[in-house]
Design an enzyme around this catalytic site. Structure first.
Site, mmCIF file in Angstrom:
data_model
loop_
_atom_site.group_PDB
_atom_site.id
_atom_site.type_symbol
_atom_site.label_atom_id
_atom_site.label_comp_id
_atom_site.label_asym_id
_atom_site.label_seq_id
_atom_site.Cartn_x
_atom_site.Cartn_y
_atom_site.Cartn_z
ATOM 1 N N HIS A 32 0.841 -1.202 0.000
ATOM 2 C CA HIS A 32 0.000 0.000 0.000
ATOM 3 C C HIS A 32 0.873 1.248 0.000
ATOM 4 O O HIS A 32 2.008 1.211 0.466
ATOM 5 C CB HIS A 32 -0.803 0.096 1.309
ATOM 6 C CG HIS A 32 -1.667 -1.070 1.626
ATOM 7 N ND1 HIS A 32 -3.020 -1.053 1.415
ATOM 8 C CD2 HIS A 32 -1.390 -2.273 2.174
ATOM 9 C CE1 HIS A 32 -3.547 -2.206 1.825
ATOM 10 N NE2 HIS A 32 -2.575 -2.963 2.286
ATOM 11 N N TYR A 33 0.305 2.368 -0.444
ATOM 12 C CA TYR A 33 0.840 3.654 -0.008
ATOM 13 C C TYR A 33 -0.158 4.232 0.985
ATOM 14 O O TYR A 33 -1.341 3.869 0.976
ATOM 15 C CB TYR A 33 1.162 4.599 -1.162
ATOM 16 C CG TYR A 33 0.044 5.148 -2.022
ATOM 17 C CD1 TYR A 33 -1.143 5.635 -1.497
ATOM 18 C CD2 TYR A 33 0.204 5.241 -3.407
ATOM 19 C CE1 TYR A 33 -2.146 6.177 -2.303
ATOM 20 C CE2 TYR A 33 -0.784 5.761 -4.225
ATOM 21 C CZ TYR A 33 -1.957 6.228 -3.655
ATOM 22 O OH TYR A 33 -2.941 6.748 -4.445
ATOM 23 N N THR A 34 0.350 5.136 1.841
ATOM 24 C CA THR A 34 -0.522 5.675 2.887
ATOM 25 C C THR A 34 -1.528 6.683 2.347
ATOM 26 O O THR A 34 -2.620 6.837 2.899
ATOM 27 C CB THR A 34 0.311 6.355 3.985
ATOM 28 O OG1 THR A 34 1.158 7.324 3.350
ATOM 29 C CG2 THR A 34 1.158 5.336 4.742
ATOM 30 N N HIS A 77 -2.649 -3.099 -3.300
ATOM 31 C CA HIS A 77 -4.013 -2.941 -2.798
ATOM 32 C C HIS A 77 -4.997 -2.787 -3.965
ATOM 33 O O HIS A 77 -6.094 -3.323 -3.953
ATOM 34 C CB HIS A 77 -4.074 -1.717 -1.869
ATOM 35 C CG HIS A 77 -5.261 -1.686 -0.967
ATOM 36 N ND1 HIS A 77 -5.560 -0.604 -0.186
ATOM 37 C CD2 HIS A 77 -6.238 -2.601 -0.723
ATOM 38 C CE1 HIS A 77 -6.663 -0.860 0.508
ATOM 39 N NE2 HIS A 77 -7.096 -2.057 0.194
ATOM 40 N N ASP A 119 -3.705 2.313 -4.847
ATOM 41 C CA ASP A 119 -2.358 2.179 -4.293
ATOM 42 C C ASP A 119 -1.793 0.784 -4.469
ATOM 43 O O ASP A 119 -2.543 -0.178 -4.558
ATOM 44 C CB ASP A 119 -2.339 2.611 -2.811
ATOM 45 C CG ASP A 119 -3.222 1.751 -1.900
ATOM 46 O OD1 ASP A 119 -4.397 1.553 -2.226
ATOM 47 O OD2 ASP A 119 -2.710 1.269 -0.867
ATOM 48 N N GLU A 138 2.398 -0.795 4.722
ATOM 49 C CA GLU A 138 2.061 0.583 4.348
ATOM 50 C C GLU A 138 3.358 1.344 4.072
ATOM 51 O O GLU A 138 4.269 1.360 4.905
ATOM 52 C CB GLU A 138 1.282 1.292 5.461
ATOM 53 C CG GLU A 138 -0.185 0.891 5.552
ATOM 54 C CD GLU A 138 -1.070 1.535 4.476
ATOM 55 O OE1 GLU A 138 -0.558 2.305 3.629
ATOM 56 O OE2 GLU A 138 -2.288 1.236 4.490
HETATM 57 ZN ZN ZN Z 1 -4.117 0.600 0.617
#
Ligand code: ZN
Length: 256
Positions: free
Chosen positions: A35-37, A142, A152, A100
């Site tokens: 993921h990215y935040t 994600h 993301d 993350e």
């Molecule tokens: Zn995510």
């Protein structure tokens, strides 16, 4: 009792989040979800992932400078994927480890991931996939598991570099060229075939024969991950050929 030593030597320390539960059936994680935040400040994102009221978390958190924290023990079910599916598995949180990566994301102008951060992500993922025996094609974004809701880690995420480091499944994207392509609104046997191929790789898609919103979202997610040069939701020859190559080089049968 809070575990004070991280599961991964790639993590500097434990910074516990209260947001976790039992993995359904006590299953070991088979997927790794990145993921990215999507928040302007890493500190803000970390605070949210550790706030009981937010009901979200991840197993690991990677700062821009490469510093890695463990928020949730790998044995526990972290709350990172939400409504998601892959290869028929709909409890992605029970089946996965989530990382993350601090990055403002599309809403923040999609800044590139700094080198130190990517190096740390590579080290962390290498450790997890080796220690857990996670198959290359089950290292996903994600957006792969929630294509209509999530973008993301985004098309700037260096999946190719990870694959070269032994993390994730990759096929050289077929060059973009002119030719037959399929677009939203079209229907018929070729659309059915496209949907069947996407489902065969693992994407959650129904074989409707109609290039509907879901199909467009899944093609977009596929491109973000595997053909990032052009992310437009249109199944051009390069997209289809790249998908074909990935199916042909999958390291094992589709997750049952
Ligand atoms: Zn995510």
């Amino acid at each position: 009792m809070t575990k004070l030593v991280p599961d991964s030597p790639a993590a500097a320390k434990v910074f516990p989040s209260p947001n976790h539960g039992e993995r359904a059936g006590g299953q070991p994680p088979r997927l790794l979800i990145l993921h990215y935040t999507g928040m302007a400040q890493a500190a803000e994102a970390l605070q949210r992932l550790c706030n009981a009221a937010s009901k979200v978390s991840s197993h690991y958190f990677v700062f821009e400078n490469g510093h890695v924290l463990q928020l949730v023990p790998e044995a526990r079910r972290a709350w990172h994927a939400g409504l998601a599916q892959w290869a028929g598995e709909t409890d992605i949180n029970s089946a996965s480890i989530g990382i993350e990566i601090a990055n403002p994301g599309h809403a923040g102008g999609l800044p590139p991931f700094p080198e130190a951060q990517i190096a740390a992500v590579v080290r962390l993922c290498q450790d997890i996939v080796q220690r857990r025996g996670i198959r290359a094609d089950l290292v996903l974004g994600h957006s792969d598991v929630a294509p209509e809701r999530k973008d993301d880690p985004g098309e700037l995420f260096p999946w190719r570099r990870l694959a070269e480091a032994g993390v994730g499944h990759w096929a050289a994207p077929a060059p973009i060229r002119s030719g037959r392509f399929f677009s939203p609104g079209e229907s018929g046997a070729p659309i059915e075939a496209l949907q069947a191929m996407l489902a065969l790789y693992g994407y959650g898609i129904d074989i409707t024969g109609v290039y509907d919103r879901r199909t467009e979202a899944v093609v977009t997610a596929f491109q973000r991950h595997f053909r990032p040069e052009r992310v437009d939701g249109i199944a051009d020859a390069s997209t289809i050929s790249t998908l074909h190559d990935l199916i042909g080089s999958r390291p094992g049968p589709l997750l049952a």
